[in-house]
Design an enzyme around this catalytic site. Structure first.
Site, short mmCIF file in Angstrom:
data_model
loop_
_atom_site.label_atom_id
_atom_site.label_comp_id
_atom_site.label_asym_id
_atom_site.label_seq_id
_atom_site.Cartn_x
_atom_site.Cartn_y
_atom_site.Cartn_z
N LEU A 88 0.82 -1.22 0.00
CA LEU A 88 0.00 0.00 0.00
C LEU A 88 0.84 1.26 0.00
O LEU A 88 0.43 2.29 -0.52
CB LEU A 88 -0.92 0.01 1.22
N GLY A 89 2.01 1.20 0.61
CA GLY A 89 2.83 2.41 0.66
C GLY A 89 4.02 2.21 1.57
O GLY A 89 4.24 1.14 2.14
N GLY B 49 5.59 3.90 4.82
CA GLY B 49 5.37 4.84 5.91
C GLY B 49 6.67 5.36 6.47
O GLY B 49 7.77 5.06 5.99
N ALA B 50 6.54 6.15 7.52
CA ALA B 50 7.72 6.76 8.12
C ALA B 50 8.60 5.73 8.82
O ALA B 50 9.81 5.87 8.88
CB ALA B 50 7.30 7.85 9.11
N PHE B 51 7.98 4.65 9.33
CA PHE B 51 8.76 3.68 10.12
C PHE B 51 8.72 2.28 9.52
O PHE B 51 9.13 1.32 10.16
CB PHE B 51 8.23 3.65 11.56
N VAL C 156 3.89 -0.56 4.45
CA VAL C 156 2.51 -0.93 4.75
C VAL C 156 2.02 -1.81 3.61
O VAL C 156 2.08 -1.44 2.44
CB VAL C 156 1.61 0.32 4.89
N LYS D 160 1.15 -3.00 8.92
CA LYS D 160 2.32 -2.11 9.07
C LYS D 160 3.44 -2.94 9.69
O LYS D 160 3.31 -3.44 10.80
CB LYS D 160 1.95 -0.91 9.95
N ASP E 228 -1.91 13.97 16.12
CA ASP E 228 -1.43 14.00 14.73
C ASP E 228 -2.60 13.93 13.76
O ASP E 228 -2.58 13.19 12.79
CB ASP E 228 -0.47 12.83 14.48
#
Length: 1235
Positions: free
Chosen positions: A40-41, A43-45, A48, A63, A155
């Protein structure tokens, strides 16, 4: 050594037991339960993935986070606990969590609609107010639930709000959320995404004094609403870290175009974006606001349907346009045509692109500027033979416009397919515009054609005043007329534009825009009159209106000598894009040649969607927003660079014309944005009315150069930055006339026409002087852009409420799109870096807090241990003293008892001896009495013996009794004296023991007091050191953020420098080609002018040509030097700007550091004051404690004295009674003594 220490040294026993978490499964492979079916993508950490449960087939977003240690695993437990504990329809649910092979898998509910920001970028437009209402209502429900459960999201943004296919939203990403333990608990962590941070959260970067609570999420909600209304959050153009200062110091952000939104929406935002936290509404209060009183999620379902619709893309190149340009460039140059004198550089397309002014126009133009409009109009009327046929063409076109539009309105309910007009139908006749069922054609340029001819008439009149031969005038008229016929055929190609009609008024406004732009000298009164008539349009536009793309195509007649010259004076493709619905009108920003007569065709494609006939009429502009980008920085687009080298005369005329055009353009674009096509069951027809424009009037130029207000409008279809309401061009560039360039030319250009009679060389130099000023400022960029540009057409087909809807959008793909995407990617990288930084800071803060808490616990344990040890020590001493005293008393008592016994025995022995002696004396006395009686007569002897014996017995008994009593008294006295001595000795010993005990107690209390004072000092030192440690870490984190910020700034500056270098390299490479083409054009024009004014001999003409060539070479050299100097100035200015940015950044960073140091000093001072106050209070409490202790000691001494006194008085109060001791030693009675 204990066994445990022994085991620790040799590392015996099992390792530390792994911590078990309630919601995380350990040592189980998640891929045994879930199947990865896509990514899906990123992420920052971590990445996903899209996962599916192997048993239930439930979809999830997985995730996967790489954790290097158990400590890092702790960082994500808060997120997992929050997800697991929340059960709300608008919050994503936790489906599973695994920790396997140092990877943490968090599987949450899958939302197929995607994030809100992704949907806006996909559709390239913001949300409508009805859609925002639904999202806001459901987000508020989720926030209210979180706050009721003591959770702060921290956030909230559009990227963390996900759509489901059912049209609902779910709140996600609790990675930086806080779970409080108390309802009124506050937080002081500096965490979140900068653009959405509340001011009180920003302040926590340098000060922890004012922590924040749940209302920080309310501010983020307000920012998110603005983001959904404008695609980007406020201050998005700033660096993520620099925006913090803007949030803290500026007023709360507002909508860029408030008039487009309802009062409820604006009031709701005002309640959310309140800097005063106490005045800011809570989620429960906001839920009562009328803005969120919506129940249906239909707008979101339609949005998701469109976003997830099947998309077909079609890429079209501009080859046909290039072919047309080549055809136009190959046409013969009429004798009456020549490069224009840049009459105006207003923001019209025709003024920027057309450059076919009449020969000698600049001088005659200057002469005529001082004349009145009546004279100009009379000259125009005198040229009727020249304008007959163009006027007929105008009437013809108007008739076809009306027919085409009426036919379009009657068939508007049918699904309309867009057909590319110029590619499929080349050069139809002007008199026979096709009216077909599939292709409605609207000629929106006919009025512009008429106005163009008026300009040509005026210019030709000026020519006639300056030419000396009637034959030459006739030739010029003939050539002009022929050129017009050719041009009319060319115009037919470009004005036959296929339009899926948005409305008849929309086409009218576009025609009006072109007409206004073509009229260089249009007066303000005429413009205002026209605007007053045009403002009466409707104010609704169909949702899902497709894009309208206007492109400007023209070639300078003076550049038609060869193909190389086609690149010379084309204006820049700085696009002015106005989105109406999803409508784009691309217009060049500034053009170098504005006084020409060539008609500029506008290609306008409107594609209409199939819309349900019974659909609500009020679905208006909401689904496709009006966007206008207004750049305030001159020189940022290629089109704006042209203004740097324009002449003073251009500025003088432009100052009036640009103002007029600006007003006309602004109001008409505003009208165009309000136009609606309403499709109802009755299929109403909208009448067509296209007004003719008034005749051209040339505004007399001011005597002084005036600043020119040029609206610089640039739409970024992806980002939607700097949105302005359509028509309200509130931001404009003020371009001052270049005073430093060619003062001589300024004098020549502002003359009264006398230069026309001096020499043809000076005349031609004067005429062509403007041409050289615009070549190095990107004059062929439009043509190059046109060669590179591609049109991307997207068609979406989806079903809403059982009705299939097709939406087609067209967009010109340019380098700016890739640059925007690159900037967005870089911004995401910056935000990701910041997120990493915040995560590290949070982990470091947690570790420091844990360490400081451990230190505090340790010191408090040590304090307690020291106190207990000290008390135990003195208690032990007192106990030993008491034991010793007890033993001493017991020993003394034993000694006293033994001594008393011995003394009693001794005295008893002595008394017995004395009693024995006394008894012997009595016996002897008895014998004496007997002897005396024997001496008496015998007869008296018996009676005397008896009497004397009785007397003696009585006397002796009394003496013996008295003697024994005396002995007893002596015994009692001796024993009592001994006992008194013993008691005095015991009392002394007891008093001494009590004194010793009290001294020990005093020493104990003094030690305790000293220990307490020392503990206070040590605690103060520890807290002070911990405070320093905290601020040291804050400074360290601040410096790390500053380093990252500086690094990002340097990267940004480097990008700017590289872009400038590339642009300058392209300009340097273009200049020789431009100069060659221009040299050919100018030489041809010069030779033609010599032929027209051939009064000299061929040798003189050759000399003039040589002289002209030398001047041209010199001029080109000057151009190259000017370009070189300009590039150096640009680079220097950019470097200075970069340095200024870095200095400003460092200044802000220093201010932050200084502010942090100030806060640290203030907190240390407060800590010292608290310690002093605490010490003072402790000392004040110490005095009463001492006094109480002394009083207790005195009372005990008194009690002891009273006790011993009473004891002494109570002993042997009756001397006649036997003592306690002597009674155990009875004195022998008389009965015990024998006679």
């Amino acid at each position: 050594m204990s066994f445990f220490n022994f085991r620790k040294i040799f590392k015996l026993g099992s390792e530390k037991k792994k911590k078990q978490y309630e919601h995380v499964k350990r040592d189980l492979n998640p891929e045994d339960f879930w199947e990865i079916i896509g990514e899906l993508g990123d992420g920052a950490f971590g990445k996903v993935y899209k996962a599916q449960n192997k048993e239930t087939s439930v979809l999830a977003a997985a995730k996967v986070i790489d954790t290097k240690s158990e400590e890092e695993l702790e960082d994500y437990m808060v997120e997992i606990d929050i997800l697991a504990s929340c059960d709300h329809p608008n919050i994503v649910k936790l489906l599973d969590a695994f920790y396997y092979e140092n990877n943490l898998w968090i599987l949450i509910e899958f939302c197929a609609g995607g994030a809100v920001d992704a949907v806006m970028l996909e559709l390239e437009r913001p949300l409508t107010e009805s859609q925002i209402q639904v999202v806001c209502k459901q987000t508020l429900d989720a926030l209210n639930y979180l706050h009721d459960n003591k959770i702060i999201h921290r956030d909230l943004k559009a990227g963390n709000i996900l759509f489901t296919l059912d049209g609902d939203i779910k709140l996600a990403d609790f990675g930086v959320s806080a779970k409080n333990t108390r309802t009124i608990q506050r937080r002081d962590s500096f965490i979140g995404t900068p653009y959405w941070m509340a001011p009180e959260v920003v302040m926590c970067e340098t000060s922890k004094d004012r922590p924040y609570d749940y209302k920080a999420d309310v501010w983020s909600l307000g920012i998110t609403l603005i983001e959904m209304a404008e695609i980007e959050p406020p201050h998005h153009e700033l660096n993520p870290m620099r925006v913090l200062l803007k949030i803290a110091k500026s007023e709360p952000p507002t909508l860029a175009q408030p008039s487009r939104w309802s009062s409820n929406f604006k009031d709701f935002l005002k309640k959310c974006l309140e800097k005063n936290v106490d005045a800011r509404w809570t989620t429960s209060q906001l839920l009562q606001h009328p803005f969120v009183t919506v129940d249906s999620n239909k707008p979101i379902r339609e949005l998701i349907a469109e976003a997830k619709a099947e998309v077909t893309e079609e890429v079209e190149d501009g080859k046909e346009e290039d072919e047309e340009e080549e055809t136009e460039n190959s046409l013969p140059i009429p004798a009456s045509k020549r490069a224009s004198s840049d009459l105006s550089i207003a923001s019209s397309e025709e003024d920027k692109l057309s450059q076919n002014a009449c020969i000698l126009e600049s001088v005659s133009e200057k002469t005529e500027r001082s004349n009145s409009e009546d004279k100009l109009n009379s000259k125009i009327l005198n040229e009727k033979p020249t304008t007959d046929e163009p006027e007929k063409a105008v009437e013809d076109i108007n008739e076809h416009i009306t027919d085409a539009q009426l036919e379009a309105m009657t068939e508007l309910h049918d699904r309309t397919a867009v057909i590319k007009e110029n590619e499929r139908e080349k050069r139809p006749k002007l008199e026979n515009l096709p009216d077909t069922e599939d292709q409605e054609t609207v000629d929106i340029n006919s009025v512009s054609e008429g106005k163009e001819n008026n300009i040509m008439i005026t210019l030709e009149t000026n020519i006639e005043h300056n030419l000396k031969s009637e034959e030459e005038k006739d030739q010029e008229k003939q050539q002009m007329f022929e050129n017009k016929l050719i041009k009319s055929e060319e115009i037919k190609d470009t004005i036959l534009q296929t339009v899926d009609l948005v409305s008849q008024e929309t086409g009218e406004k576009e025609a009006n825009i072109q007409a206004v732009d073509s009229e260089v000298g249009l007066t303000k009164e005429d413009t205002q009159e026209k605007l007053g008539e045009d403002d009466k349009t409707q104010k609704d536009v169909i949702s899902n209106t497709s894009d309208v793309i206007g492109t400007c195509e023209a070639a300078d007649v003076a550049q038609k000598v060869d193909e190389d010259s086609a690149e010379d004076t084309q204006s820049n493709d700085g696009k002015e894009v106005v989105e109406v619905g999803q409508k784009l009108i691309n217009k060049p920003m500034v053009g170098p040649e504005a006084g020409g007569t060539k008609e500029v065709p506008i290609k306008e494609i409107v594609e209409m969607n199939e819309i349900e006939e019974g659909k609500n009429k009020e679905q208006a502009i909401n689904s496709s927003e009006n966007i206008m980008d207004i750049n305030e920085e001159p020189g940022t687009t290629e089109g704006e660079e042209i203004t740097e080298s324009s002449s003073t005369e251009e500025m003088e005329v432009r100052s009036v014309v640009a103002d007029t055009d600006q007003k006309a353009l602004g109001s008409e674009v505003q009208d165009a944005s309000k136009v609606t096509t309403q499709i109802d069951k009755e299929k109403k027809e909208i009448p067509v009315s296209i007004k003719k424009e008034p005749e051209v009037t040339v505004v007399s130029q001011p005597t002084e150069p005036q600043p020119v207000l040029i609206p610089s409008i640039n739409i970024n279809s992806d980002s939607g930055e700097n949105k302005e309401e359509i028509g309200s061009l509130s931001k404009t560039e003020t371009i001052l006339p270049p005073e430093s360039e060619n003062p001589k030319e300024n004098d020549n250009d502002s003359g009264t026409g006398s230069t026309a009679d001096t020499s043809s060389i000076d005349l031609n130099l004067s005429i062509s002087s403007f041409l050289s000023k615009t070549k190095d400022s990107g004059s062929i960029s439009l043509q190059e852009t046109r060669r590179q540009k591609k049109t991307l057409k997207k068609t979406r087909k989806f079903i809403v409420d059982g009705v299939e809807v097709s939406v087609t959008t067209s967009k010109i793909v340019t380098d700016s799109d890739s640059k925007t995407e690159e900037l967005r990617f870089l911004r995401r990288q910056e935000l990701r870096e910041l997120r990493f930084l915040q995560k590290e800071e949070q982990r470091a803060q947690q570790q420091l807090n844990s360490k400081l808490q451990q230190q505090r616990e340790q010191i408090f344990r040590r304090f307690e241990q020291e106190m207990m040890s000290k008390k135990r020590q003195y208690d032990q001493e007192i106990e030993n003293l008491e034991k010793q005293q007890k033993q001493t008393i017991e020993r003394l008592e034993q000694e006293h008892t033994n001594r008393l016994r011995d003394e009693a025995k001794r005295i008893k022995g002595e008394q017995e001896k004395e009693l024995s002696k006394f008894q012997n004396m009595l016996k002897n006395r008895k014998k004496e009495v007997i002897n005396e009686v024997e001496k008496a007569p015998k007869e008296l002897r018996k009676e005397l013996m008896k009497r004397r014996k009785e007397e003696l017995a009585q006397s002796q008994h009394a003496q013996e009794q008295e003697f024994v009593q005396k002995q007893q008294q002596e015994l009692d006295g001796s024993l009592k004296k001994i006992i008194q001595q013993q008691k005095a000795e015991l009392a002394n010993i007891e008093r001494e023991c009590l004194n010793n005990k009290q001294q020990l107690m005093r020493a104990r209390e003094a030690a305790i007091w000293e220990l307490e004072e020392r503990h206070l000092q040590e605690k103060h030192q520890l807290l002070k050191q911990q405070l320093k440690d905290q601020y040291f870490m804050q400074r360290h984190q601040l410096l790390k953020r500053h380093e990252k910020e500086t690094e990002q700034m340097q990267r940004y500056n480097q990008r700017l420098i590289e872009e400038l270098k590339n642009r300058q390299t392209q300009e340097r490479a273009r200049l020789p080609k431009i100069q060659r083409s221009e040299a050919k054009t100018r030489m041809a024009m010069f030779k033609k002018s010599l032929r027209i004014n051939s009064t000299a001999t061929p040798d003189q003409d050759r000399d003039k040509i040589k002289q002209f060539a030398a001047q041209e070479e010199k001029r080109q050299k000057n151009e190259r030097m000017a370009q070189h100097q300009k590039h150096e100035n640009q680079m220097r200015d950019l470097q200075l700007q970069c340095e200024a940015n870095v200095r400003e950044l460092h200044q802000l960073q220093n201010e932050k550091c200084h502010l942090l140091v100030e806060h640290e000093t203030q907190k240390l001072k407060e800590l010292d004051e608290e310690h002093s106050q605490e010490l003072k209070e402790w000392r004040e409490k110490l005095r009463p404690r001492k006094k109480t202790l002394e009083e207790e000691f005195a009372r005990k001494l008194q009690e002891q004295e009273v006790f011993f006194k009473m004891t002494g008085e109570s002993e042997c109060l009756n001397p006649s009674t036997q003592s306690r001791i002597s009674k155990f030693y009875p004195i022998p009675s008389l009965h015990s003594t024998g006679s």
